[in-house]
Each structure stands twice: as C-alpha cells, then as structure tokens.
Design a protein around this motif. Structure first.
Motif, mmCIF file in Angstrom:
data_model
loop_
_atom_site.group_PDB
_atom_site.id
_atom_site.type_symbol
_atom_site.label_atom_id
_atom_site.label_comp_id
_atom_site.label_asym_id
_atom_site.label_seq_id
_atom_site.Cartn_x
_atom_site.Cartn_y
_atom_site.Cartn_z
ATOM 1 N N VAL A 5 0.976 -1.153 0.052
ATOM 2 C CA VAL A 5 0.028 0.031 0.146
ATOM 3 C C VAL A 5 0.867 1.272 0.083
ATOM 4 O O VAL A 5 1.794 1.328 1.012
ATOM 5 C CB VAL A 5 -1.071 0.040 1.353
ATOM 6 C CG1 VAL A 5 -1.812 1.237 1.357
ATOM 7 C CG2 VAL A 5 -1.941 -1.227 1.239
ATOM 8 N N LYS A 7 -0.770 4.675 -0.605
ATOM 9 C CA LYS A 7 -1.527 5.547 -0.054
ATOM 10 C C LYS A 7 -2.873 5.189 0.122
ATOM 11 O O LYS A 7 -3.421 4.262 -0.578
ATOM 12 C CB LYS A 7 -1.440 7.024 -0.688
ATOM 13 C CG LYS A 7 -2.306 6.967 -2.303
ATOM 14 C CD LYS A 7 -1.883 8.171 -2.832
ATOM 15 C CE LYS A 7 -2.679 8.367 -4.176
ATOM 16 N NZ LYS A 7 -2.785 9.412 -4.736
ATOM 17 N N THR A 8 -3.703 5.950 1.249
ATOM 18 C CA THR A 8 -4.854 5.361 1.320
ATOM 19 C C THR A 8 -5.996 6.437 1.614
ATOM 20 O O THR A 8 -5.600 7.752 2.063
ATOM 21 C CB THR A 8 -5.078 4.330 2.772
ATOM 22 O OG1 THR A 8 -4.545 5.285 3.839
ATOM 23 C CG2 THR A 8 -4.169 3.288 2.509
ATOM 24 N N GLU A 9 -7.229 6.447 1.569
ATOM 25 C CA GLU A 9 -8.309 7.098 1.868
ATOM 26 C C GLU A 9 -9.443 6.366 2.661
ATOM 27 O O GLU A 9 -9.840 5.460 2.064
ATOM 28 C CB GLU A 9 -8.711 8.046 0.665
ATOM 29 C CG GLU A 9 -9.889 9.133 1.109
ATOM 30 C CD GLU A 9 -10.258 9.953 -0.303
ATOM 31 O OE1 GLU A 9 -11.127 10.650 -0.014
ATOM 32 O OE2 GLU A 9 -9.933 9.694 -1.335
ATOM 33 N N LYS A 10 -9.969 6.969 3.681
ATOM 34 C CA LYS A 10 -11.090 6.294 4.390
ATOM 35 C C LYS A 10 -12.349 7.224 4.220
ATOM 36 O O LYS A 10 -12.431 8.329 4.383
ATOM 37 C CB LYS A 10 -10.741 5.845 5.834
ATOM 38 C CG LYS A 10 -9.985 4.841 6.065
ATOM 39 C CD LYS A 10 -9.821 4.637 7.339
ATOM 40 C CE LYS A 10 -8.854 3.501 7.561
ATOM 41 N NZ LYS A 10 -8.755 2.717 8.896
ATOM 42 N N TRP A 29 -9.860 8.208 -8.012
ATOM 43 C CA TRP A 29 -8.473 7.324 -7.886
ATOM 44 C C TRP A 29 -8.367 6.424 -9.156
ATOM 45 O O TRP A 29 -7.071 6.500 -9.576
ATOM 46 C CB TRP A 29 -8.858 6.617 -6.542
ATOM 47 C CG TRP A 29 -8.742 6.907 -5.213
ATOM 48 C CD1 TRP A 29 -9.356 8.148 -4.700
ATOM 49 C CD2 TRP A 29 -7.515 6.711 -4.447
ATOM 50 N NE1 TRP A 29 -8.934 8.243 -3.515
ATOM 51 C CE2 TRP A 29 -7.697 7.395 -3.261
ATOM 52 C CE3 TRP A 29 -6.578 5.672 -4.349
ATOM 53 C CZ2 TRP A 29 -6.911 7.477 -2.342
ATOM 54 C CZ3 TRP A 29 -5.678 5.788 -3.401
ATOM 55 C CH2 TRP A 29 -5.854 6.652 -2.239
ATOM 56 N N GLU A 64 -12.113 1.833 2.688
ATOM 57 C CA GLU A 64 -10.729 2.271 2.670
ATOM 58 C C GLU A 64 -10.159 1.879 1.324
ATOM 59 O O GLU A 64 -10.217 0.802 0.827
ATOM 60 C CB GLU A 64 -9.857 1.547 3.606
ATOM 61 C CG GLU A 64 -8.504 2.079 3.584
ATOM 62 C CD GLU A 64 -7.358 1.470 4.667
ATOM 63 O OE1 GLU A 64 -6.310 1.962 4.739
ATOM 64 O OE2 GLU A 64 -7.608 0.211 5.199
ATOM 65 N N ALA A 66 -7.122 2.189 -1.369
ATOM 66 C CA ALA A 66 -5.669 2.384 -1.315
ATOM 67 C C ALA A 66 -5.043 2.185 -2.876
ATOM 68 O O ALA A 66 -5.592 1.435 -3.334
ATOM 69 C CB ALA A 66 -5.155 1.068 -0.469
ATOM 70 N N THR A 131 -12.603 -7.164 0.620
ATOM 71 C CA THR A 131 -11.471 -6.616 -0.015
ATOM 72 C C THR A 131 -11.224 -7.039 -1.470
ATOM 73 O O THR A 131 -11.208 -8.349 -1.574
ATOM 74 C CB THR A 131 -10.298 -6.773 0.836
ATOM 75 O OG1 THR A 131 -10.381 -6.423 2.188
ATOM 76 C CG2 THR A 131 -9.120 -5.924 0.252
ATOM 77 N N THR A 133 -9.338 -6.086 -5.270
ATOM 78 C CA THR A 133 -8.191 -5.279 -5.901
ATOM 79 C C THR A 133 -8.163 -5.487 -7.672
ATOM 80 O O THR A 133 -8.427 -6.424 -8.007
ATOM 81 C CB THR A 133 -6.635 -5.927 -5.544
ATOM 82 O OG1 THR A 133 -6.650 -5.831 -3.891
ATOM 83 C CG2 THR A 133 -5.666 -5.041 -6.134
#
Length: 136
Positions: A5, A7-10, A29, A64, A66, A131, A133
């Motif tokens: 990971v 960077k992330t944003e919640k 994103w 979240e 990422a 989750t 991806t």
C-alpha cells in the motif's frame, strides 16, 4: 492480497449519499491511476455494488481506498467493512441470483468477477470485510 500500500483514504458509508460519494471518489482514484475506461468502469461498478451491500446488509460502515504497488504494476484496493450481522453462508451469498433483500443478487459474485483479487472475512454477529483489488 498482494502488493504494498502506498497511500489510502477512508470514507464513511452511513447513507445512500455516501454510496454515491464512494463511487465518485473511486472514479477519481482509478482515473488518477490511469486505468483504461473499461477497467475504470469495472472498478466503479464493483465499488457501487459493495458500497450498497455495506449500507443495506451491514447497516453502514466504511471504505478504505488504497493505491497498491507490486513491482512495476499499480492497482487499486477497496476494503469495505461493516459491523453488521455477517454472512452466514459465503458460498450461497456469492451465487448469482441469491439475495437476502430485494436486489438482483449480483453484488458479491459480480464484484468478484469484475476485480482481479477478492476476499471476504466475516463473523456472524460481528461484521464483514470485503476486500477487492484491480491491477493495471
């Protein structure tokens, strides 16, 4: 799940407006990561389905987002978590046509097909984390 990971944003998912905002932020994103239009559409569709599930079945929760990196490739990881009733039968929940509410029953299975990686962690009575991806 593979990758590191970077960077992330919640984002909270507490109402239908939050589901719309989740979809918009995931689009931003995926666009920033330079996904093709086809892959961007897949990622946004999966986010919409999983966000709606988080709200309707889990009673709300959070996403979240990422950016993940593995060697030369980049991807986007979405992790939807709730503290709802959990999923009693994951296999049944992934079956097309199955719905515990009034939807079309394509959310989980459809999201799995749209993404490259898919994982569900659930504990009945405690909640669920899905989750996913998508790699470029």
């Amino acid at each position: 799940m593979t990758g590191t990971v970077s960077k992330t944003e919640k984002l909270p998912i507490k109402n239908s407006s939050d589901v719309v905002f989740v979809r918009q932020r995931v689009r931003v994103w995926a666009t920033d990561l330079k996904f093709s239009l086809v892959d961007l559409t897949k990622v946004v569709t999966a986010a919409s389905e999983l966000g709606r599930n988080t709200l309707e079945h889990g009673g709300g929760g959070e996403l979240e987002i990422a950016e993940v990196v593995e060697g030369a490739r980049k991807g986007i990881r979405l992790s939807f978590s709730d503290k709802g009733p959990g999923i009693l039968d994951i296999k049944q929940a992934l079956t097309d046509g199955y719905t515990s509410k009034h939807g079309m029953g394509l959310g989980l299975g459809g999201s799995k097909r749209l993404m490259n990686e898919f994982d569900i962690q659930t504990v009945p009575g405690e909640g669920t984390t899905v989750t996913v991806t998508r790699w470029k």
